[in-house]
Design a protein around this motif. Structure first.
Motif, PDB file in Angstrom:
ATOM      1  N   ALA A  75       0.826  -1.189  -0.028  1.00 19.43           N
ATOM      2  CA  ALA A  75      -0.228  -0.054  -0.098  1.00 19.43           C
ATOM      3  C   ALA A  75       0.602   1.027  -0.057  1.00 19.43           C
ATOM      4  CB  ALA A  75      -1.122  -0.222   1.083  1.00 19.43           C
ATOM      5  N   SER A  76       1.900   1.053   0.898  1.00 19.93           N
ATOM      6  CA  SER A  76       2.948   2.469   0.876  1.00 19.93           C
ATOM      7  C   SER A  76       3.506   2.554  -0.553  1.00 19.93           C
ATOM      8  CB  SER A  76       3.994   2.181   1.905  1.00 19.93           C
ATOM      9  OG  SER A  76       4.725   3.102   1.782  1.00 19.93           O
ATOM     10  N   GLN A  77       3.681   1.548  -1.236  1.00 14.53           N
ATOM     11  CA  GLN A  77       4.511   1.546  -2.508  1.00 14.53           C
ATOM     12  C   GLN A  77       3.458   2.073  -3.600  1.00 14.53           C
ATOM     13  OE1 GLN A  77       7.658   0.858  -3.368  1.00 14.53           O
ATOM     14  NE2 GLN A  77       7.811   0.050  -5.208  1.00 14.53           N
ATOM     15  N   ALA A  78       2.403   1.904  -3.662  1.00  8.70           N
ATOM     16  CA  ALA A  78       1.137   2.429  -4.361  1.00  8.70           C
ATOM     17  C   ALA A  78       0.970   3.810  -4.033  1.00  8.70           C
ATOM     18  CB  ALA A  78      -0.031   1.847  -4.142  1.00  8.70           C
ATOM     19  N   GLY A  79       1.027   4.524  -2.815  1.00 12.64           N
ATOM     20  CA  GLY A  79       1.186   5.691  -2.647  1.00 12.64           C
ATOM     21  C   GLY A  79       2.438   6.257  -3.298  1.00 12.64           C
ATOM     22  N   GLY A  80       3.400   5.859  -3.154  1.00 11.19           N
ATOM     23  CA  GLY A  80       4.844   6.295  -3.615  1.00 11.19           C
ATOM     24  C   GLY A  80       4.517   6.468  -5.143  1.00 11.19           C
ATOM     25  N   LYS A  81       3.984   5.667  -5.765  1.00 13.60           N
ATOM     26  CA  LYS A  81       3.941   5.559  -7.272  1.00 13.60           C
ATOM     27  C   LYS A  81       3.020   6.897  -7.722  1.00 13.60           C
ATOM     28  CE  LYS A  81       4.505   0.509  -8.526  1.00 13.60           C
ATOM     29  NZ  LYS A  81       3.707  -0.315  -9.081  1.00 13.60           N
ATOM     30  N   ALA A 147       0.354   6.380 -12.798  1.00  8.93           N
ATOM     31  CA  ALA A 147       0.577   5.334 -11.716  1.00  8.93           C
ATOM     32  C   ALA A 147      -0.536   4.619 -11.396  1.00  8.93           C
ATOM     33  CB  ALA A 147       0.946   5.915 -10.402  1.00  8.93           C
ATOM     34  N   LEU A 148      -1.745   4.876 -12.052  1.00 13.54           N
ATOM     35  CA  LEU A 148      -2.972   4.479 -11.731  1.00 13.54           C
ATOM     36  C   LEU A 148      -3.431   3.245 -12.505  1.00 13.54           C
ATOM     37  CD1 LEU A 148      -4.672   7.422 -10.429  1.00 13.54           C
ATOM     38  CD2 LEU A 148      -3.441   5.625  -8.865  1.00 13.54           C
ATOM     39  N   ASN A 149      -4.700   2.703 -12.351  1.00 12.90           N
ATOM     40  CA  ASN A 149      -5.305   1.799 -13.849  1.00 12.90           C
ATOM     41  C   ASN A 149      -5.826   2.613 -14.720  1.00 12.90           C
ATOM     42  OD1 ASN A 149      -6.402  -0.379 -14.845  1.00 12.90           O
ATOM     43  ND2 ASN A 149      -8.354  -0.265 -13.385  1.00 12.90           N
ATOM     44  N   VAL A 150      -5.288   3.269 -15.394  1.00  5.35           N
ATOM     45  CA  VAL A 150      -5.548   4.172 -16.527  1.00  5.35           C
ATOM     46  C   VAL A 150      -6.357   3.193 -17.608  1.00  5.35           C
ATOM     47  CG1 VAL A 150      -4.169   6.238 -16.239  1.00  5.35           C
ATOM     48  CG2 VAL A 150      -3.532   4.274 -17.742  1.00  5.35           C
ATOM     49  N   GLY A 151      -6.164   1.871 -17.687  1.00  2.00           N
ATOM     50  CA  GLY A 151      -6.963   0.959 -18.475  1.00  2.00           C
ATOM     51  C   GLY A 151      -8.568   0.964 -18.248  1.00  2.00           C
ATOM     52  N   ALA A 152      -8.937   1.727 -17.050  1.00  2.00           N
ATOM     53  CA  ALA A 152     -10.161   1.852 -16.675  1.00  2.00           C
ATOM     54  C   ALA A 152     -11.009   2.798 -17.567  1.00  2.00           C
ATOM     55  CB  ALA A 152     -10.388   2.297 -14.990  1.00  2.00           C
ATOM     56  N   THR A 342      -3.610  -1.341  -6.683  1.00  2.00           N
ATOM     57  CA  THR A 342      -2.463  -1.622  -5.741  1.00  2.00           C
ATOM     58  C   THR A 342      -2.097  -2.872  -6.117  1.00  2.00           C
ATOM     59  OG1 THR A 342      -3.079  -0.083  -3.947  1.00  2.00           O
ATOM     60  CG2 THR A 342      -1.568  -2.017  -3.320  1.00  2.00           C
ATOM     61  N   ASP A 343      -0.636  -3.335  -6.305  1.00  2.00           N
ATOM     62  CA  ASP A 343      -0.123  -4.741  -6.314  1.00  2.00           C
ATOM     63  C   ASP A 343       0.306  -5.203  -5.174  1.00  2.00           C
ATOM     64  OD1 ASP A 343      -0.642  -4.964  -9.207  1.00  2.00           O
ATOM     65  OD2 ASP A 343       1.384  -3.738  -9.699  1.00  2.00           O
ATOM     66  N   PHE A 344      -0.490  -6.022  -4.764  1.00  2.00           N
ATOM     67  CA  PHE A 344      -0.283  -6.985  -3.283  1.00  2.00           C
ATOM     68  C   PHE A 344       0.900  -7.997  -3.779  1.00  2.00           C
ATOM     69  CE2 PHE A 344      -3.881  -4.629  -2.029  1.00  2.00           C
ATOM     70  CZ  PHE A 344      -3.650  -3.902  -1.086  1.00  2.00           C
ATOM     71  N   GLY A 345       1.947  -7.854  -3.752  1.00  2.00           N
ATOM     72  CA  GLY A 345       2.846  -8.643  -4.424  1.00  2.00           C
ATOM     73  C   GLY A 345       2.527  -9.001  -5.915  1.00  2.00           C
ATOM     74  N   GLU A 398       1.888 -14.978  -2.120  1.00  2.00           N
ATOM     75  CA  GLU A 398       1.998 -14.007  -3.171  1.00  2.00           C
ATOM     76  C   GLU A 398       2.311 -12.616  -2.412  1.00  2.00           C
ATOM     77  OE1 GLU A 398      -0.011 -14.317  -7.013  1.00  2.00           O
ATOM     78  OE2 GLU A 398      -0.615 -16.327  -6.390  1.00  2.00           O
ATOM     79  N   LEU A 399       1.810 -12.586  -1.452  1.00  2.00           N
ATOM     80  CA  LEU A 399       2.225 -10.933  -0.855  1.00  2.00           C
ATOM     81  C   LEU A 399       3.273 -10.824  -0.427  1.00  2.00           C
ATOM     82  CD1 LEU A 399      -1.133 -11.146  -0.908  1.00  2.00           C
ATOM     83  CD2 LEU A 399      -1.117  -9.458   0.904  1.00  2.00           C
ATOM     84  N   TRP A 400       4.102 -12.070  -0.139  1.00  2.00           N
ATOM     85  CA  TRP A 400       5.362 -12.062   0.470  1.00  2.00           C
ATOM     86  C   TRP A 400       6.429 -11.660  -0.779  1.00  2.00           C
ATOM     87  CZ3 TRP A 400       6.297 -11.055   5.206  1.00  2.00           C
ATOM     88  CH2 TRP A 400       5.219 -11.733   6.066  1.00  2.00           C
ATOM     89  N   VAL A 401       5.977 -11.040  -2.073  1.00  2.00           N
ATOM     90  CA  VAL A 401       6.897 -10.685  -3.038  1.00  2.00           C
ATOM     91  C   VAL A 401       6.950  -9.420  -2.763  1.00  2.00           C
ATOM     92  CG1 VAL A 401       7.233 -10.456  -5.481  1.00  2.00           C
ATOM     93  CG2 VAL A 401       6.283 -12.607  -4.729  1.00  2.00           C
ATOM     94  N   MET A 402       7.673  -8.629  -2.099  1.00  2.00           N
ATOM     95  CA  MET A 402       7.714  -7.224  -1.554  1.00  2.00           C
ATOM     96  C   MET A 402       8.349  -6.504  -2.509  1.00  2.00           C
ATOM     97  SD  MET A 402       6.703  -7.240   1.463  1.00  2.00           S
ATOM     98  CE  MET A 402       6.143  -8.252   2.721  1.00  2.00           C
ATOM     99  N   PRO A 403       7.942  -5.323  -2.538  1.00  2.00           N
ATOM    100  CA  PRO A 403       8.140  -4.386  -3.605  1.00  2.00           C
ATOM    101  C   PRO A 403       9.572  -3.662  -3.422  1.00  2.00           C
ATOM    102  CG  PRO A 403       6.855  -3.270  -2.118  1.00  2.00           C
ATOM    103  CD  PRO A 403       6.868  -4.775  -1.625  1.00  2.00           C
ATOM    104  N   GLU A 404      10.129  -3.330  -4.455  1.00  2.00           N
ATOM    105  CA  GLU A 404      11.401  -2.799  -4.427  1.00  2.00           C
ATOM    106  C   GLU A 404      11.118  -1.047  -4.128  1.00  2.00           C
ATOM    107  OE1 GLU A 404      15.257  -1.708  -4.027  1.00  2.00           O
ATOM    108  OE2 GLU A 404      14.736  -3.514  -4.438  1.00  2.00           O
TER     109      GLU A 404
END
Length: 411
Positions: A75-81, A147-152, A342-345, A398-404
């Motif tokens: 969630a923090s990474q999504a905010g960062g994006k 950074a968002l789901n512009v596909g919507a 948000t990509d949770f992993g 799959e959530l343990w695939v942590m973001p860079e």
């Protein structure tokens, strides 16, 4: 759709647009704070996750249901994006002040946009231009969403609603020039994301660090009863935490899972839920079966998330008074709600998926379901978050695939 790997040209453009002045001895940028926060959450996720599931090793994975702190880095990474895209928009505005774009094609070229993302942002830009925005103002607001789901926006109803709301924000923004007004919108989004990131980490992350430090210093077995009796947080009441803990044990396996804390615990100080959550997570560690463990983890996570969203996020999203150099934060969040992602992993959550899965709110075929919600509204946000939790619970490892964690390219 935004991808750090897929947009090297956009990064290069941002670097080109950045000013040459050094920021020696200055405060951290929003993205620098975000990197620190995401790294902090990753550390807590593994430390607390290893308590709940002793087989979890740093950098490894667990099949136990993810707890709140497993979700937090993502969630923090999504905010960062979102802050990253806001930084791109601000630096594009700075460049456009010096040299206006000759056309929309020129503006998108200067941003280094290509492929599907370029087409989606071009469509949004054209709708904004049709509302009277200048080419550069439209391009800046469009790249703010990258950074968002512009596909919507492929749903033309969502495209029109998003453009209309951004256009209304532009009309309400203070400023003399189109770029002045546009920058106000961009800065409003950046501040909202940054302040929310800080508020949640300082409160929830800080409480977790206090808990883990208390636990490490304690002697003898750690039990839920000891947590409730000995661990304290400023603003929490252990008698209330005991009440919430007892309820969690009795109702963890209810279906649907209890989530309206205001109805269950009227008058409770929500920080007490954090103490209760740590006790519930300890109970999960001792659970006799994986099913019981996972049910308890989900209850503890709902406790933490309620405190996070109601006491920390909501005051940032809908402040009592708006600064004169901002537009409505609630208005910005409503405009972007259909695009949230948000990509949770490797589990991708899109707010649009949640909205389309609900009964049509207004029964009007001319409005898209995602445009009928607002992230600034507590219950709209809360129910979308619960939807994300449930989707992730089906794929826990799959959530343990942590973001860079992001690095500020303009710092």
């Amino acid at each position: 759709m935004f991808s750090l790997r897929a947009l090297p040209a956009l990064l290069a453009a941002a670097l080109l647009f950045s000013t040459a002045s050094a920021r020696a001895q200055s405060a951290p940028t929003p993205l620098e704070d975000n990197r620190t926060i995401t790294l902090g959450y990753i550390d807590i996720a593994y430390e607390l996750g290893g308590i709940i599931d002793p087989t979890l090793q740093p950098g490894g994975t667990s099949n136990a249901r993810p707890n709140w702190f497993t979700f937090a880095p993502h969630a923090s990474q999504a905010g960062g994006k979102g802050m990253y895209s806001a930084a791109l928009a601000r630096n594009f505005i700075a460049a456009a002040r010096l040299q206006p774009s000759l056309s929309l094609t020129n503006a998108l070229d200067r941003l280094g946009l290509s492929g599907v993302l370029r087409g989606q942002l071009q469509d949004l830009s054209l709708q904004l231009i049709a509302q009277g925005l200048s080419t550069d103002a439209a391009a800046a607001l469009s790249v703010m969403t990258s950074a968002l789901n512009v596909g919507a926006l492929a749903d033309v109803r969502t495209l029109l609603a998003t453009a209309s709301r951004l256009g209304a924000l532009y009309a309400s923004a203070p400023g003399l020039s189109p770029l002045d007004k546009t920058e106000v919108i961009v800065v409003t989004l950046e501040r909202t994301l940054h302040e929310g990131n800080l508020a949640i980490f300082n409160d929830i992350g800080g409480s977790a660090r206090l808990y883990l430090d208390w636990r490490a210093a304690a002697t003898g077995p750690i039990t839920p009863a000891r947590v409730l009796a000995e661990f304290t947080l400023v603003g929490a009441f252990n008698t209330e935490a005991q009440t919430a803990y007892t309820y969690a044990l009795a109702h963890a396996e209810d279906s649907p899972r209890p989530n309206r804390m205001d109805l269950i615990f009227p008058g409770l100080h929500w920080k007490s839920l954090l103490v209760a959550a740590f006790a519930v997570y300890e109970e999960a560690r001792l659970a006799p079966t994986p099913a019981r463990r996972d049910a308890l983890i989900a209850m503890g996570t709902n406790f933490v998330a309620w405190r996070e969203q109601l006491d920390q996020a909501q005051p940032v999203f809908t402040p009592a008074g708006s600064p004169t150099d901002e537009v409505s934060r609630a208005g910005v969040l409503q405009a972007l709600t259909p695009l949230l992602m948000t990509d949770f992993g490797t589990v991708r959550w899109k707010y649009a998926d949640y909205a389309y899965a609900q009964p049509d709110r207004d029964g009007n075929p001319l409005t898209s379901p995602p445009s009928e919600y607002s992230w600034a509204d507590f219950l709209d946000r809360w129910n979308g978050i619960l939807f994300a939790f449930d989707a992730s619970y089906a794929r826990p490892s799959e959530l343990w695939v942590m973001p860079e964690p992001l690095t500020d390219p303009l710092g």
